[in-house]
Scaffold this active site. Sequence first.
Site, PDB file in Angstrom:
ATOM      1  N   ASP A 109       9.885   5.612 -10.308  1.00 31.45           N
ATOM      2  CA  ASP A 109       9.451   6.301 -11.523  1.00 31.45           C
ATOM      3  C   ASP A 109      10.237   7.592 -11.758  1.00 31.45           C
ATOM      4  O   ASP A 109      10.529   7.949 -12.906  1.00 31.45           O
ATOM      5  CB  ASP A 109       7.957   6.616 -11.450  1.00 31.45           C
ATOM      6  CG  ASP A 109       7.096   5.364 -11.579  1.00 31.45           C
ATOM      7  OD1 ASP A 109       7.639   4.318 -11.973  1.00 31.45           O
ATOM      8  OD2 ASP A 109       5.891   5.436 -11.278  1.00 31.45           O
ATOM      9  N   LYS A 162      -0.736  -4.402  -3.383  1.00 25.68           N
ATOM     10  CA  LYS A 162      -2.002  -3.764  -3.011  1.00 25.68           C
ATOM     11  C   LYS A 162      -2.063  -2.382  -3.646  1.00 25.68           C
ATOM     12  O   LYS A 162      -1.308  -1.486  -3.284  1.00 25.68           O
ATOM     13  CB  LYS A 162      -2.128  -3.650  -1.498  1.00 25.68           C
ATOM     14  CG  LYS A 162      -3.390  -2.934  -1.025  1.00 25.68           C
ATOM     15  CD  LYS A 162      -3.430  -2.832   0.487  1.00 25.68           C
ATOM     16  CE  LYS A 162      -4.644  -2.062   0.955  1.00 25.68           C
ATOM     17  NZ  LYS A 162      -4.601  -0.631   0.620  1.00 25.68           N
ATOM     18  N   SER A 193       0.814  -1.214   0.000  1.00 24.74           N
ATOM     19  CA  SER A 193       0.000   0.000   0.000  1.00 24.74           C
ATOM     20  C   SER A 193       0.851   1.271   0.000  1.00 24.74           C
ATOM     21  O   SER A 193       1.496   1.580  -0.991  1.00 24.74           O
ATOM     22  CB  SER A 193      -0.956  -0.043   1.197  1.00 24.74           C
ATOM     23  OG  SER A 193      -1.985   0.895   1.055  1.00 24.74           O
TER      24      SER A 193
END
Length: 706
Positions: free
Chosen positions: A477, A491, A466
């Site tokens: 990224d 998740k 999460s």
Amino acid sequence: MRIQLGFLGIFLAIAPSAYALEAAAPPVLAPLQQQAQAAHLSAQFLERFHYRPLPLDDALSVKVMDRFIKSLDPDRVLFMQSDIDKFMADNTKIDDAINKEDLRIPFSIFNVYEQRVVDRMTYARSLLKQNFDFNVKESYSLQRDKAPWPQTDAESNDLWRKRVKSDWLRLKLAGKTDDAIRTTLDKRYQNSLERAYKYKNDDVFETFMDAYTKSIDPHTDYFGTRASAEFDISMKLSLVGIGAVLQERDDYTTIRELVPGGPAQSSGKLAVGDRIAGVGQDAEGPIKEVVGTRLDEVVQMIRGTKGSVVRLDILPADAGPDGKHKIISLVRDKISLDKQAAKKTLLSVKDGEATRKIGVITLPAFYEDFEGRRKGDKDYRSASRDVAKLLSELKQDKVDGVLVDLRNNGGGSLSEAIDMTGLFVGKGPVVQQRDAGGKVEVESDDLSTPAWTGPVGVLINRGSASASEIFAAAIQDYGRGVIIGEPSFGKGSVQTVVNLDQIAHNSKPKFGELKLTVAQFFRVNGGTTQLRGVTPDINLPGLSDPKTFGEASFDNALPWTEVKPAKYTPSANLPALLPELQKLHDARVKGDRDFQRFVEDVAVLKQQREKQSLSLNETERRDEMNAQAKRLKSREQINDGVDNNEDDGLQANERSLSDDIALEKARKNAKDVLLNEAAAIVADEANLQSSVPKTAAQRSGASDGK
């Protein structure tokens, strides 16, 4: 919650009492009207506001029934096939039961469960009168979740004969005498039997609601009033109490640990191992005996409001059962759960003649004091605030790089994940959210300047979920740091907590809270961590089993999908360095004996995990023990966190408190092979980045949309 038999895992023990082998029937539990009302209100909310709403119909009823039964008897060793046949006659009526506010069906099933526990534990204890033949070649099945339920009493009895025989053989192989084995197992089974007499209707209701909510999606949940309070404590890392970690041992609530600076430690009146026999409220309130009382109930009696007095009837650790008691008074105070907060350590990594200093920030959860933040408390506790302070300290320590350890960090506050990403990335998008209507919003951090601009690594494992995945994915990224470890949990959904009492305008708490999935989050690159998790840049071996742990192990998880990328500017430098980082890692671990031993231990662990059955033949088991001992003897022993010690056959509550604490300490002091290697990778990153010139955009701080 999930109900389990005590001897199937590590549970809190209760002391033996004089139960005859013909045990009395357990209490018949019935639902409260407020529980039926809470279930109905929850159903209405879930059908209207869940990210993926499912109608409460016959199809969902079947799923809820299956999940409820599985939660009670996951290994299919308690219920008989005849029980299941009776239950299945009502498996399409759960929807009607919830809508009509009539929960007799799940409660009747639970009452059968209680009786089966009593029946099986009574039978298990009766088997201890006999001796077992360990020359017979037979085995006990370790994986029974898909096995048929016993058809007859004879089948059930044979299954339990093998189970008891397996427990006996483990203790026998550990060197215990027959008398000691009988005593240990009799107490173990009796503890499990007695637990059946202590269940309350809250246990039944919360187990049923867990089956209902988890049938909609794996992360929707229901919290009773006590569970709701525990959730709040875990998020704000504080409570009001005496500052003692308690454990149930031999019928007593026992002091396992004293929190530094808490009332219990500061008073000098309590010690580890002391037993609580009674609890009284205020300076003159009567003391209520709590011997044999459930731990959660004793904890609620000891907690209270700040500045109030609690009186404890204590049987000192060194006193016998008939020893002299003492009465002590403590003033409750706010206790900070610092053990669960972010912390820093420094690791030195040698690289030839040079030594790199790596700062490690370990973060167990993305905690946040929601109430303190809403009230405008300038000193409210949060993960990102604590990490910001630690980064400031690490700068003063002149570290060459920072490693953020998110292993087994199951998540927490979404806003904290965003704020913490900003500490390393600065201003810009961090995560995208898509609601049930398909609307996508970009969540950004507005920190103009990162708190740390040097080399970064993020260590993850299967338990990183999460909010951990949001942070790790954003770092990846942006090309801001190297992600190290094993693929994360997977998740990719967002939950919110709804106070049902506020919805119903109740003056006092009685309905609890509903945590429901309301959105799905996506990476700034448009992908999602759902099902697939975050894939590390450099992989390390892991201890978890992806077949049973992780989002992909759920049968009703949300599918993987993607959205358009957000506008962000990734760094080109780090991705270009990843091949060289991988090459340096491969060369280093190839010559690292500790790392290779860890790899070997993980392989053995996975091999053992795949075993379908356990031999009940003593010779075969001793041969397996000898082979393991020979394997370990052939190499220098290290404590690498993988348990290679001989099996003592005992559960945690069956060891002495001192032995149990020593074992826990040994695990904490294990050589962290993976952390050491991750720190070395960050040191490599620092070395390589120091030789790479910055681009014009990086020097000027300019940014353009992608």
